[in-house]
Design an enzyme around this catalytic site. Structure first.
Site, short mmCIF file in Angstrom:
data_model
loop_
_atom_site.label_atom_id
_atom_site.label_comp_id
_atom_site.label_asym_id
_atom_site.label_seq_id
_atom_site.Cartn_x
_atom_site.Cartn_y
_atom_site.Cartn_z
N GLY A 234 0.83 -1.21 0.00
CA GLY A 234 0.00 0.00 0.00
C GLY A 234 0.86 1.25 0.00
O GLY A 234 0.66 2.15 -0.79
N GLY A 464 1.60 -6.91 4.24
CA GLY A 464 2.74 -7.61 3.66
C GLY A 464 3.96 -7.44 4.54
O GLY A 464 5.04 -7.95 4.26
N THR A 465 3.76 -6.72 5.64
CA THR A 465 4.87 -6.39 6.53
C THR A 465 5.19 -7.49 7.52
O THR A 465 6.28 -7.51 8.07
CB THR A 465 4.52 -5.12 7.31
OG1 THR A 465 3.21 -5.29 7.86
CG2 THR A 465 4.51 -3.91 6.40
N THR A 625 11.50 -10.34 9.45
CA THR A 625 10.55 -9.42 8.81
C THR A 625 11.01 -7.98 9.00
O THR A 625 10.78 -7.13 8.14
CB THR A 625 9.12 -9.62 9.35
OG1 THR A 625 9.13 -9.49 10.77
CG2 THR A 625 8.57 -10.97 8.95
N GLU A 696 8.56 3.02 7.84
CA GLU A 696 8.89 4.24 7.12
C GLU A 696 10.31 4.75 7.38
O GLU A 696 10.95 5.33 6.51
CB GLU A 696 7.83 5.30 7.46
CG GLU A 696 6.52 4.85 6.86
CD GLU A 696 5.29 5.56 7.34
OE1 GLU A 696 4.85 6.50 6.66
OE2 GLU A 696 4.74 5.17 8.38
MO1 MOS Z 1 2.04 4.98 5.56
S1 MOS Z 1 2.44 6.45 4.16
O1 MOS Z 1 1.57 5.92 6.87
O2 MOS Z 1 0.88 4.02 4.90
#
Ligand code: MOS
Length: 731
Positions: A234, A464-465, A625, A696
């Site tokens: 996403g 997917g994380t 992961t 992120e």
């Molecule tokens: Mo992330 S850009 O907060 O899905």
């Protein structure tokens, strides 16, 4: 060995590699028909009429929804998020590629063919297609950070102190429009049963989707069920509920049958947000001994027309908190263009903001002939200078040290253009990374059966994380079970409520709820064991393992404890949310990014040859992961540094590279060996698992590290992303 932290394989890995994992578009819903979006071919103006004669005569066509026959939606606000136009509520065209109609047919191909024959008549306007030409229209955002704070901040007097700096940087940095491009496109299957709506929908937030659809169709949230067991990525573009999902539900209501709507790759560039272009004007100054004396960061981010909503790229936030500087001013402004609404994209604000910030810091260090790491250490913030609070945890010094060591930073000759390998110019660059540790309330349910198998249920979603896997580990750790005996259910709005999987906060939010529910199950079993055998035994005299409670003199199988009570399972539901620590501490993850580039002096080609990132991302629940996310984030950053850019035709406002052969993303040949170092860290003030976000953080700082390496290799300071061959050859 402790289960938490173990680099175990994803528990859903087999389902994924065998194709058994079901994604939104893959559910077999009986009586299904297919919807295809029709998009505007002008960049601004009005639709005056439609000619549907030809389209309606096409085989298999069931309905054509336009603003002239669309369902009037009761409200455009969901409680968690705003759902934006275009929802076929009027005849305005705000951008090229705007949805103006939906064609429903019995097959996807027939719907596609008919959609191509929908004719719209327009009264065209003059689209504003370039942010640069609309800077005089810039305005302050009205809902910056959802209204939690003003868009501007100031401490000290940066404008006066700027002139006192021994070295000054005054420069403009530009980052382009970027699109998320997850492998799985947006997809929705919508089915109405009376006034109850079920959607199988690719989303980062099933609870937000539930709220938004309920508000739009004027029904109770209880009557909307969102199902999303797997998401094919996403990066932020599935965080909000976007028009295609709403239009699928609208079409299903109109035709009275379940409707599937899958957004095409090209439509992904106009349907679900993008990272807006930013223009950032920085004025930084430092004293001769390498102390920052003034920082001003004026950020402009490109926006759609305000009728579509509001999104600001918060580029100045890292500048407020990353360094210990007394005089800092940050502003954020929006520049309206005829484009679709931008949105969060992996490290929104931090990624482009940090490119400007960490490039300018590098320029100051170079101007003072101070080593870039040394310069950062001289300005190291021991506490958050913006919020004026201590950090809940900060291991950034260790990130610099461990990253520099692994990278071989000491081998760097500080003089630009001084290092070569054969005919290649070699550059070594670094940058700091930071991302806030977010957290939102979450509920979870855990059930342990007499058979020693546990079930974890959370209305979260796995992007997917690795959410399935780390939640299994979390419950297993508390229940004394092997991971293989824990089953995890996610991705259904009937499950206990969890927040959007965005802002890198799933583990920090959902993990504590799962942990608390599992601990509560354990406590219930301890109480049962105390009642039956170990009266008055304190918790630390009891232990849950291998399907039994162990006490001072032996074990009580849980099957036996349950059998005596005539039950076959024990369950508990828990709610977890941030305590008062948030008011007392500033919560952030940190990192240090190191890139080595080789630049071909004749062809101008920049290649990344080595990469090291060292990250303080809190207590890591699964080293495998986590590493996968760290590496993935760095790859995403390499895309930002060297490749990614959405091109908009200046005349028409149409996206011209709306495909992934011309929108360049890194491929294997672009990605060198990456070393991702997890720096020891544990942040129990932020949450009970000690975790910070990982999704992120590794993206932040990559572009600056690469640009700084390119400067070191060539002496050319590139302040506009992506770095191109042309930038190198202009030198
Ligand atoms: Mo992330 S850009 O907060 O899905």
């Amino acid at each position: 060995m402790a289960i938490l932290g173990q680099p175990i394989d994803r528990i859903d890995g087999r389902l994924k590699v065998t194709g058994a994992a079901r994604y939104a578009a893959e559910f077999a819903v009986p009586d299904l028909v297919h919807a295809v979006l029709v998009e505007s071919t002008i960049g601004a103006g009005q639709i005056t009429d439609f000619d549907l004669t030809e389209a309606q005569a096409m085989p298999g066509v069931i309905a054509i929804v336009t603003p002239q026959n669309a369902i009037r939606l009761s409200d455009k606000k969901g409680s968690q998020q705003t759902v934006h136009a275009p929802l076929l509520q009027d005849m305005e065209v705000h951008y090229n590629g705007q949805h103006i109609a939906v064609v429903v047919a019995d097959t996807f191909d027939r719907a596609t063919a008919a959609a191509a024959r929908v004719r719209a008549q327009y009264q065209p306007g003059e689209p504003v297609t370039r942010m640069e030409s609309a800077l005089d229209q810039a305005y302050a955002p009205k809902h910056f950070r959802n209204g939690s704070r003003p868009p501007d901040s100031r401490r000290g007097d940066p404008d006066t102190t700027f002139a006192t700096g021994a070295v000054r940087v005054q420069a403009t940095y530009v980052t382009p429009i970027e699109n998320h491009n997850p492998m799985e496109p947006h997809a929705t299957i919508a089915r109405w049963d009376g006034d109850k709506l079920t959607v199988w929908h690719a989303t980062q937030g099933i609870s937000g989707t539930q709220q938004s659809l309920a508000a739009l169709f004027g029904i109770d949230a209880q009557n909307v069920r969102v199902i999303c067991p797997f998401v094919g990525g996403g990066f932020g573009c599935k965080g909000n509920t976007w028009p295609p999902a709403v239009l699928a539900a609208m079409a299903a209501k109109i035709v009275g049958r379940p409707v599937k709507l899958v957004v095409t790759r090209a439509q992904m560039f106009t349907s679900n947000g993008y990272r807006p272009e930013t223009i950032q004007k920085l004025s930084f100054a430092a004293s001769a001994d390498g102390r920052l004396v003034s920082m001003r960061h004026d950020g402009f981010s490109q926006m759609s027309m305000p009728a579509l909503g509001e999104y600001s790229e918060p580029v100045g936030l890292p500048t407020e908190m990353l360094y210990d500087c007394v005089n800092v001013a940050v502003t954020h402004r929006l520049v309206p263009t005829n484009a679709s609404l931008p949105t969060y994209m992996r490290a929104p604000g931090e990624a482009p903001g940090n490119f400007a910030l960490e490039s300018a810091i590098d320029e100051l260090a170079a101007g003072l002939r101070i080593d870039p790491i040394d310069f950062r250490l001289r300005n190291y913030a021991e506490r958050d200078p913006h919020e004026n609070k201590p950090f809940a945890s900060k291991a950034l010094r260790a990130c610099y040290a461990m990253g520099a060591d692994a990278f071989g930073w000491l081998r760097r000759n500080p003089v630009p253009r001084s290092m070569r390998n054969g005919r290649y110019l070699v550059g070594m660059g670094m940058a700091t990374s930071t991302y806030p540790t977010h957290r939102m309330p979450a509920d979870a349910r855990v059930q342990l059966g007499a058979n020693g198998v546990a079930l974890v249920q959370v209305g979260s979603q796995d992007l997917g994380t690795g959410t399935y896997t780390v939640m299994a580990q979390t419950a297993a750790a508390a229940l004394g079970l092997p991971v293989g005996r824990v089953r995890v259910e996610l991705g259904d709005s009937n499950l206990p409520k969890a927040p959007v999987s965005g802002g890198s906060m799933t583990v920090a939010s959902v993990g504590p709820a799962v942990l608390a529910a599992a601990q509560s199950v354990r406590a219930k079993l301890f109480d049962m064991a105390r009642a039956d055998r170990w009266q008055g035994a304190p918790d630390d005299a009891l232990r849950l393992a291998d399907g039994a409670v162990f006490g001072p003199d032996g074990r009580m199988p849980i099957a036996e404890l349950m059998a005596r009570r005539g039950i076959d399972a024990v369950d508990a539901t828990a709610h977890a949310e941030q305590g008062p620590e948030k008011d007392q501490y500033s919560m952030h993850a940190f990192g240090a990014q190191f890139a080595e580039v080789w630049v071909d002096p004749d062809l101008g080609e920049v290649r990344i040859r080595r990469y090291v990132g060292a990250f303080d991302c809190g207590h890591v629940l699964n080293a495998k992961t986590a590493r996968s996310q760290l590496i993935g984030g760095i790859v995403y950053g390499i895309g930002m540094a060297l490749l990614e850019q959405t091109h908009v035709d200046e005349e028409t406002g149409r996206v011209v590279n709306s495909n992934i052969s011309e929108y360049l993303v890194p491929v294997n040949a672009d990605v060198p060996s990456i070393e991702a170092i997890i720096v020891p860290s544990d942040d129990r003030l932020s949450n009970s698992l000690g975790a910070k976000g990982i999704g992120e953080l590794p993206m932040v700082g990559v572009a600056a590290a690469v640009a700084n390496a390119v400067w070191h290799a060539t002496g050319v300071r590139v302040r506009r992303l992506p770095i191109r061959v042309e930038d190198m050859l202009a030198s």
